[in-house]
Motif scaffolding. Structure first.
Motif, mmCIF file in Angstrom:
data_model
loop_
_atom_site.group_PDB
_atom_site.id
_atom_site.type_symbol
_atom_site.label_atom_id
_atom_site.label_comp_id
_atom_site.label_asym_id
_atom_site.label_seq_id
_atom_site.Cartn_x
_atom_site.Cartn_y
_atom_site.Cartn_z
ATOM 1 N N ALA A 32 4.132 9.439 6.153
ATOM 2 C CA ALA A 32 3.529 10.610 6.786
ATOM 3 C C ALA A 32 3.822 11.876 5.982
ATOM 4 N N VAL A 33 5.069 12.044 5.551
ATOM 5 C CA VAL A 33 5.419 13.223 4.756
ATOM 6 C C VAL A 33 4.644 13.219 3.434
ATOM 7 N N PHE A 34 4.536 12.046 2.816
ATOM 8 C CA PHE A 34 3.811 11.946 1.547
ATOM 9 C C PHE A 34 2.344 12.322 1.738
ATOM 10 N N ALA A 35 1.750 11.893 2.861
ATOM 11 C CA ALA A 35 0.346 12.215 3.114
ATOM 12 C C ALA A 35 0.150 13.710 3.336
ATOM 13 N N LEU A 84 0.830 -1.210 0.000
ATOM 14 C CA LEU A 84 0.000 0.000 0.000
ATOM 15 C C LEU A 84 0.861 1.256 0.000
ATOM 16 N N GLY A 85 1.949 1.253 0.769
ATOM 17 C CA GLY A 85 2.805 2.427 0.812
ATOM 18 C C GLY A 85 3.484 2.698 -0.514
ATOM 19 N N ILE A 145 -7.035 13.373 -7.069
ATOM 20 C CA ILE A 145 -5.918 12.444 -7.270
ATOM 21 C C ILE A 145 -4.897 12.546 -6.141
ATOM 22 N N PHE A 146 -4.853 13.686 -5.473
ATOM 23 C CA PHE A 146 -3.980 13.834 -4.305
ATOM 24 C C PHE A 146 -4.702 13.470 -3.020
ATOM 25 N N LEU A 147 -5.964 13.809 -2.932
ATOM 26 C CA LEU A 147 -6.727 13.535 -1.717
ATOM 27 C C LEU A 147 -6.822 12.042 -1.433
ATOM 28 N N ILE A 148 -6.856 11.218 -2.476
ATOM 29 C CA ILE A 148 -6.993 9.771 -2.291
ATOM 30 C C ILE A 148 -5.805 9.186 -1.529
ATOM 31 N N LEU A 198 -5.254 6.301 2.367
ATOM 32 C CA LEU A 198 -4.322 5.188 2.161
ATOM 33 C C LEU A 198 -3.131 5.297 3.120
ATOM 34 N N ALA A 199 -2.603 6.502 3.250
ATOM 35 C CA ALA A 199 -1.453 6.703 4.126
ATOM 36 C C ALA A 199 -1.805 6.431 5.582
ATOM 37 N N LEU A 200 -2.981 6.850 6.021
ATOM 38 C CA LEU A 200 -3.391 6.591 7.403
ATOM 39 C C LEU A 200 -3.495 5.095 7.672
#
Length: 534
Positions: free
Chosen positions: A96-99, A30-31, A179-182, A186-188
């Motif tokens: 976390a940074v990516f999210a 997933l990451g 496309i960014f909000l999705i 996923l990150a959480l």
């Protein structure tokens, strides 16, 4: 963050099929899939972003390259950080940074905010992508590692394949910001799984000194050169272009000086004494530089000129991913029998032929008759090339340096994409209305797309010529040019039992951070910095 004592794990690693193994694979897939998915969906959304933020071609280039600058410059350093501070810890920091960066991109009111978010996404991607493979290498039992990494490779390949559909669908049903909000939910989910379910691992022999000056100079060099190239295409030879060039070149020179003097360099320059390593990295730069530019220009052309929908434009290049999924393992096995040289000559020539066909598409660009033939030739060429290219990189150095070699090769590929997207449109005469307005001039896009594809075809033909410098019938050895290192391994030699398994997929956007199908390096994917098994 999680620690090795907070998650119980059996000595020697977890077994395939166990609940612990499933959690570990879920988190890493997933990451990494989140980052891979984002790299494809953003390209599909570029025309919608251009219209919403009223930006020109230079702005679109920065949306792509802002991510690539930090990703390219930091991906090697992140391997050292994960060895020293913990692979799960760095992986979670990356997620976390990516999210957070994705949230910034989602709500960006201007182009400048969006580019800042993309730069931050590159930092997160540099932390999480190599760490995911290192976690699997360290966490699974030795006999299950290749199977786990094969599953990771195939599943992340699926993420790359569905990216164009997801991106196009989100743009059509709602807004490009989706496309960014999705990425946020996923990150959480990844953070929760990694915190509670994934065991920590470190390398007790990791280098204690980090090459922070090298990382800073690398970002400055790539950023300065990219700025100069993009501004050159937008405003010509303005003073800002010369300043950016001077800063980038000076930082590059200082980077090379630093890398020769620090105890643990990000880029060990001595590896280039191997002819095989130098030749294959030169071919990597040419091939991946052309690919990054192809995907950038093709999706814009199909939407802006030919009138394709976002979904259709994104799906236009899907055969490339599908054929690589289907054929990359077979290509690697073939290279292990006959040697990499024939495929590294023929594969780039096939890509060049496909790009030549794409240079001839017209304004209507009917898919079956004008776009698909070229895309198929590109796909067959990549499926022929990528696995033996990565295998040759790894076989060109001593086994203990295989991880570093793969990381260097990945960095070269990302950097080449960065420079290609910045430079090729300007060379082909494709211009926009400046950095913050005016869009992409349709006339210049129509007139320049064909010449741009021909430039890319010439780059791939040059990559084929590079392969002529490789020896026949065997993988180049690490000491081939310098007389040092291990002797060359004969192609077709059987690696030690349990040490090599063909993987299922090699990425289109960049080489994998260790072995690919058919690799003869004798080492399965793992820690991208140290070359040691976790």
């Amino acid at each position: 963050m999680s620690d090795s004592t907070s998650v119980p794990v059996a000595a020697g690693g977890v077994a395939w099929g166990s609940p612990e193994a499933r959690w570990m694979l879920t988190a890493t897939v997933l990451g990494s899939g989140m980052a891979f998915l984002d790299s494809t969906v953003v390209t599909v959304a570029l025309p919608a972003i251009r219209e919403d933020l009223d930006t020109g071609l230079a702005g679109l280039q920065w949306i792509v390259n802002g991510y690539m600058v930090t990703l390219s410059a930091l991906i090697l350093l992140s391997g050292s950080l994960s060895d020293r501070f913990g692979r799960v810890r760095l992986f979670m920091w990356g997620v976390a940074v990516f999210a957070l960066a994705s949230a910034l991109c989602t709500f960006a009111p201007t182009l400048e905010w969006l580019v800042a978010g993309r730069v931050a996404q590159g930092v997160g991607g540099a932390l999480l992508t190599p760490g995911s493979l290192a976690i699997l290498q360290a966490g699974f039992r030795e006999e299950d590692r290749a199977r786990a990494i094969g599953a990771w490779s195939g599943l992340t390949g699926v993420a790359s394949a569905i990216g164009p559909f997801v991106g196009g669908w989100l743009v059509q049903i709602g807004d490009w910001r989706l496309i960014f909000l999705i990425n946020v939910p996923l990150a959480l989910a990844v953070l929760a799984i990694a915190w509670f379910k994934v065991p920590e691992s470190r390398d007790p022999e990791a280098a204690r000194r980090l090459d922070l000056p090298g990382a800073l100079l690398g970002v400055t060099a790539l950023g300065g050169i990219t700025y100069a190239l993009i501004q050159w295409g937008a405003v010509g030879a303005a003073p800002a272009v010369w300043v950016g060039t001077a800063v980038g070149v000076l930082a590059l020179v200082l980077f090379l000086v630093v890398e020769t003097r620090v105890a643990d360099p990000m880029l060990p320059l001595g590896m280039f004494s191997s002819r095989g390593f130098g030749v294959t990295n030169a071919a990597t730069v040419l091939i991946y530089g052309s690919l990054g530019t192809l995907f950038f220009l093709l999706v814009i052309y199909l939407q802006e000129v030919a009138g394709y929908s976002p979904v259709a434009a994104g799906a236009a290049s899907l055969p490339i991913t599908l054929l690589m999924l289907a054929l990359s393992a077979r290509s690697g096995r073939l290279a292990s029998r006959i040697g990499p040289r024939p495929q590294l000559i023929a594969g780039p020539l096939s890509v060049a032929a496909g790009l030549w066909l794409l240079s001839r598409i017209g304004r209507e660009a009917p898919y079956l008759t004008e776009v698909l033939p070229g895309v198929l030739l590109v796909a067959l060429g990549l499926a022929t090339t990528v696995a033996p290219l990565t295998a040759t990189v790894l076989a060109s150095v001593t086994e203990r340096h295989a991880g570093v070699a793969s990381g260097v090769n990945n960095t070269f590929a990302r950097g080449a994409q960065l420079i290609g997207v910045a430079a090729i449109p300007a060379l082909a005469g494709i211009v926009g209305g400046g950095e913050t307005g005016g869009g992409v001039e349709a006339g210049s896009l129509i007139a320049g797309f064909g010449p741009a594809m021909l430039v890319l075809a010439g780059m791939c033909a040059a990559a084929s010529l590079c392969a002529l410098l490789l020896p026949r019938g065997r993988m180049p050895g690490a000491g081939e040019a310098s007389g040092r290192g291990s002797p060359p391994r004969e192609v077709g030699a059987v690696p030690p039992r349990g040490r090599e398994r063909p993987l299922r997929f090699c990425g289109v956007s960049g080489p994998p951070l260790r072995s690919c199908p058919g690799s003869t390096a004798g080492d399965v994917p793992g820690d991208p910095r140290s070359g040691r098994n976790g």
